[in-house]
Enzyme design. Sequence first.
Site, PDB file in Angstrom:
ATOM      1  N   TRP A   1       8.204   2.376  -6.063  1.00  0.00           N
ATOM      2  CA  TRP A   1       8.103   2.477  -7.509  1.00  0.00           C
ATOM      3  C   TRP A   1       7.268   3.663  -7.998  1.00  0.00           C
ATOM      4  O   TRP A   1       7.284   3.976  -9.182  1.00  0.00           O
ATOM      5  CB  TRP A   1       7.455   1.203  -8.065  1.00  0.00           C
ATOM      6  CG  TRP A   1       6.243   0.789  -7.290  1.00  0.00           C
ATOM      7  CD1 TRP A   1       6.177  -0.170  -6.319  1.00  0.00           C
ATOM      8  CD2 TRP A   1       4.919   1.338  -7.372  1.00  0.00           C
ATOM      9  NE1 TRP A   1       4.904  -0.252  -5.793  1.00  0.00           N
ATOM     10  CE2 TRP A   1       4.113   0.669  -6.422  1.00  0.00           C
ATOM     11  CE3 TRP A   1       4.337   2.333  -8.170  1.00  0.00           C
ATOM     12  CZ2 TRP A   1       2.762   0.965  -6.244  1.00  0.00           C
ATOM     13  CZ3 TRP A   1       2.987   2.637  -7.988  1.00  0.00           C
ATOM     14  CH2 TRP A   1       2.223   1.953  -7.034  1.00  0.00           C
ATOM     15  N   ASN A   2       6.500   4.341  -7.128  1.00  0.00           N
ATOM     16  CA  ASN A   2       5.506   5.283  -7.664  1.00  0.00           C
ATOM     17  C   ASN A   2       6.114   6.552  -8.248  1.00  0.00           C
ATOM     18  O   ASN A   2       5.560   7.151  -9.168  1.00  0.00           O
ATOM     19  CB  ASN A   2       4.436   5.612  -6.616  1.00  0.00           C
ATOM     20  CG  ASN A   2       4.994   6.226  -5.350  1.00  0.00           C
ATOM     21  OD1 ASN A   2       6.161   6.023  -5.003  1.00  0.00           O
ATOM     22  ND2 ASN A   2       4.170   6.969  -4.642  1.00  0.00           N
TER      23      ASN A   2
ATOM     24  N   GLY B   1       7.882   3.499   1.783  1.00  0.00           N
ATOM     25  CA  GLY B   1       7.208   2.259   1.402  1.00  0.00           C
ATOM     26  C   GLY B   1       6.016   1.979   2.288  1.00  0.00           C
ATOM     27  O   GLY B   1       5.400   2.893   2.851  1.00  0.00           O
ATOM     28  N   SER B   2       5.704   0.715   2.450  1.00  0.00           N
ATOM     29  CA  SER B   2       4.534   0.289   3.205  1.00  0.00           C
ATOM     30  C   SER B   2       4.809   0.332   4.704  1.00  0.00           C
ATOM     31  O   SER B   2       5.965   0.371   5.143  1.00  0.00           O
ATOM     32  CB  SER B   2       4.149  -1.141   2.808  1.00  0.00           C
ATOM     33  OG  SER B   2       5.148  -2.058   3.236  1.00  0.00           O
TER      34      SER B   2
ATOM     35  N   GLU C   1      -5.478   2.680   3.461  1.00  0.00           N
ATOM     36  CA  GLU C   1      -5.046   3.537   2.356  1.00  0.00           C
ATOM     37  C   GLU C   1      -5.411   2.842   1.055  1.00  0.00           C
ATOM     38  O   GLU C   1      -5.051   1.685   0.841  1.00  0.00           O
ATOM     39  CB  GLU C   1      -3.545   3.786   2.413  1.00  0.00           C
ATOM     40  CG  GLU C   1      -3.039   4.629   1.249  1.00  0.00           C
ATOM     41  CD  GLU C   1      -1.537   4.862   1.267  1.00  0.00           C
ATOM     42  OE1 GLU C   1      -1.087   5.826   0.623  1.00  0.00           O
ATOM     43  OE2 GLU C   1      -0.815   4.069   1.912  1.00  0.00           O
TER      44      GLU C   1
ATOM     45  N   CYS D   1       1.311   9.030  -2.219  1.00  0.00           N
ATOM     46  CA  CYS D   1       1.117   8.986  -0.766  1.00  0.00           C
ATOM     47  C   CYS D   1       0.309  10.187  -0.282  1.00  0.00           C
ATOM     48  O   CYS D   1      -0.468  10.081   0.664  1.00  0.00           O
ATOM     49  CB  CYS D   1       2.469   8.960  -0.059  1.00  0.00           C
ATOM     50  SG  CYS D   1       3.466   7.507  -0.452  1.00  0.00           S
TER      51      CYS D   1
ATOM     52  N   LYS E   1      18.459   0.273  -2.698  1.00  0.00           N
ATOM     53  CA  LYS E   1      17.660  -0.877  -3.073  1.00  0.00           C
ATOM     54  C   LYS E   1      16.317  -0.315  -3.534  1.00  0.00           C
ATOM     55  O   LYS E   1      15.514   0.165  -2.742  1.00  0.00           O
ATOM     56  CB  LYS E   1      17.434  -1.834  -1.898  1.00  0.00           C
ATOM     57  CG  LYS E   1      16.665  -3.110  -2.315  1.00  0.00           C
ATOM     58  CD  LYS E   1      15.350  -3.213  -1.562  1.00  0.00           C
ATOM     59  CE  LYS E   1      14.518  -4.378  -2.039  1.00  0.00           C
ATOM     60  NZ  LYS E   1      13.930  -4.199  -3.388  1.00  0.00           N
ATOM     61  N   HIS E   2      16.091  -0.352  -4.846  1.00  0.00           N
ATOM     62  CA  HIS E   2      14.847   0.174  -5.396  1.00  0.00           C
ATOM     63  C   HIS E   2      13.815  -0.943  -5.493  1.00  0.00           C
ATOM     64  O   HIS E   2      14.111  -2.122  -5.261  1.00  0.00           O
ATOM     65  CB  HIS E   2      15.095   0.806  -6.776  1.00  0.00           C
ATOM     66  CG  HIS E   2      14.306   2.064  -7.003  1.00  0.00           C
ATOM     67  ND1 HIS E   2      13.011   2.213  -6.576  1.00  0.00           N
ATOM     68  CD2 HIS E   2      14.631   3.235  -7.627  1.00  0.00           C
ATOM     69  CE1 HIS E   2      12.568   3.409  -6.920  1.00  0.00           C
ATOM     70  NE2 HIS E   2      13.529   4.048  -7.541  1.00  0.00           N
TER      71      HIS E   2
ATOM     72  N   GLU F   1       8.949   7.123   5.452  1.00  0.00           N
ATOM     73  CA  GLU F   1       7.749   7.737   4.873  1.00  0.00           C
ATOM     74  C   GLU F   1       6.879   6.583   4.411  1.00  0.00           C
ATOM     75  O   GLU F   1       7.233   5.868   3.471  1.00  0.00           O
ATOM     76  CB  GLU F   1       8.117   8.675   3.727  1.00  0.00           C
ATOM     77  CG  GLU F   1       6.973   9.569   3.299  1.00  0.00           C
ATOM     78  CD  GLU F   1       6.048   8.905   2.289  1.00  0.00           C
ATOM     79  OE1 GLU F   1       4.986   8.376   2.719  1.00  0.00           O
ATOM     80  OE2 GLU F   1       6.382   8.900   1.111  1.00  0.00           O
TER      81      GLU F   1
END
Length: 468
Positions: free
Chosen positions: A130-131, A206-207, A359, A262, A154-155, A228
Site C-alpha cells: 500500500w505504501n 511486502g513483508s 525495520e 522501504c 492482488k493489491h 522486495e
Amino acid sequence: MSYQTINPLTDEVLKTYPNHDAAYVEQALVKGDVLYKQWRNDPVASRGPVLNKVADLMAAQSDALAKILTVEMGKRFVEAQGEVALCISIARYYAEHAADFLKPEHIKSSIGTAQVISRPTGILMMVEPWNFPYYQIMRVFAPNFMVGNPMLLKHASNCPMAAEAFEKIVIAAGVPEGAFANLYITYDQVNQIIADKRVQGVALTGSERAGQLVAAEAGKNMKQSSLELGGSDPFIVLDDANLSEIKKIISGARLFNAGQVCTSSKRFIVTEKNYEQMLAMLKEAFAAVKLGDPMLSTTTLAPLSSSKAKQNLAQQVRAAVENGATLAFGSLAQNKPAALFEPVILTNITKENPAFYQEFFGPVGQIYRVPDEAAAIRLANDSHYGLSGVVFGGSPEHATEVASQLETGSVFVNSFGGTLPELPFGGVKNSGYGRELGRFGIETFVNKETIVTKHNPINLDDAFGGFV
C-alpha cells in the site's frame, strides 16, 4: 479478507469492495492465457504506443489519481502527485527502450550462427503493498507489458480504490483484454493462482513473512519469483562529510511518505567527530515538521497508512525503550487522533535490543555513534536486510569506495537518491531477490531462448561440439 478504503486521517470507512470469486479469477486466467499466446509472436515495439497512452491518461488525470492516494493511504498530496509523475516516467521509459533491451543478441559460436532472443514467459501474479499504490504496480506492469506477459494483481486490502483506478486507466488506454486484471482476492486464492499451470511467475513487494510464503509456493510449483521485502537502510556519515549538504535532505531521507518507504534511511551511522551535531540536526528536522491533513500544503508530515499501523509502530518503539534504547526525541504516548504519529528518535540501541534488527516503518529515526569508518561499515552490514543505503563523505571517490563495501542492492553517495526508471531496484539478504526497473528489471520474467542455426553440412567429427 476485506477490501476497504479507510481515511487514515479520520478512520472513516469510505467504501467496501466485494471479493472476486473463483469464476471471476478463472475468467481473468483464460483471457490472459489467450493473449499470451497471441503476444508471444508480436513484435515488442507494437505495444509501445499503448503504454504511452497509459502515460498520457495518467498525466491528464494526475490530480484525481493523486487525491485517491491521499484519501486512501494518507500520503501528502504533493507526494502523491510525485508518485503519479514517477509512474508516467516509468511507462514512457519502457515504451521507448523496451524493444532495444529485448532485441536479439548474437553470439559467436563454432557450431553455427547463434542468437539469444527474448520471449515472454506467460501470465504473472503481482502481489503489491500500500505504501506506493500506483508505483508498485507500474514498475512491474510497464516492463512486463512490453515483454508480453499478461498480469494479475492482488493489491493491499487497504488501497482497493487505487487498484481500481489503475485498472480503469489501462482499460481506457486500449490495453488488450487479458493484459491486466485487478483482483480482490485472499492469499489462499493467490496460492491457487500461483499453482495454475498458465501462470509462470510471481512478483511480490511486502513483508518478510509474505515473501517467505509466496516464495515457498512459487518454488513448490517451479515458478519464477522476485521479492522486495523492505529494509533497514544505513545512512553513513564519515568524518569529512559536508553536514550542510546533509542538512538539506535529512528530513526527507527519513520522513518522506511518513517514513513508510522501504529505502528510507532508518539507521543514521555517524562517526564520533560528527555524532553530536548530527543528532542535533536530526532533532531540529523532526521538531520542524507539521503533522496534519495530507491535503493541506502546510502539512509536512502525513498520518500513517492506518490506525493499526500506528498501534504497531508505537508498540515497537515502546519495546525498544523497554529493552534499553534512549528516547532522544518524541513521546511514547502518541496521543494524536487516528493514524497521526509524532516523529521519534532512538539512540543507544544495542545488539541485544530486538530493535537492532527490526525495520521501523514510520517516522522513527535511529542514530548510532561509531568510532571510525571501519566500524560504520561493520554496523551497516550487521543487518538482516540489504536494500539500499547512503554514504556521505568529503571525497566522493573515497565515499564510493566505502559504498562498495556495503552489503546492499544500491547505495547513493552524497545524495539521497530515491528511484528513477533507469536505475535497477532490489536487494539482498532478507530484502529479497531479483531486480525491477532499468534494463535488468525487464529481464526478470523473460525467456532467454538460444537459437543455433547451422549453415554447412554436418561433420560427425564435431557434430556434438567436438567433445565426442
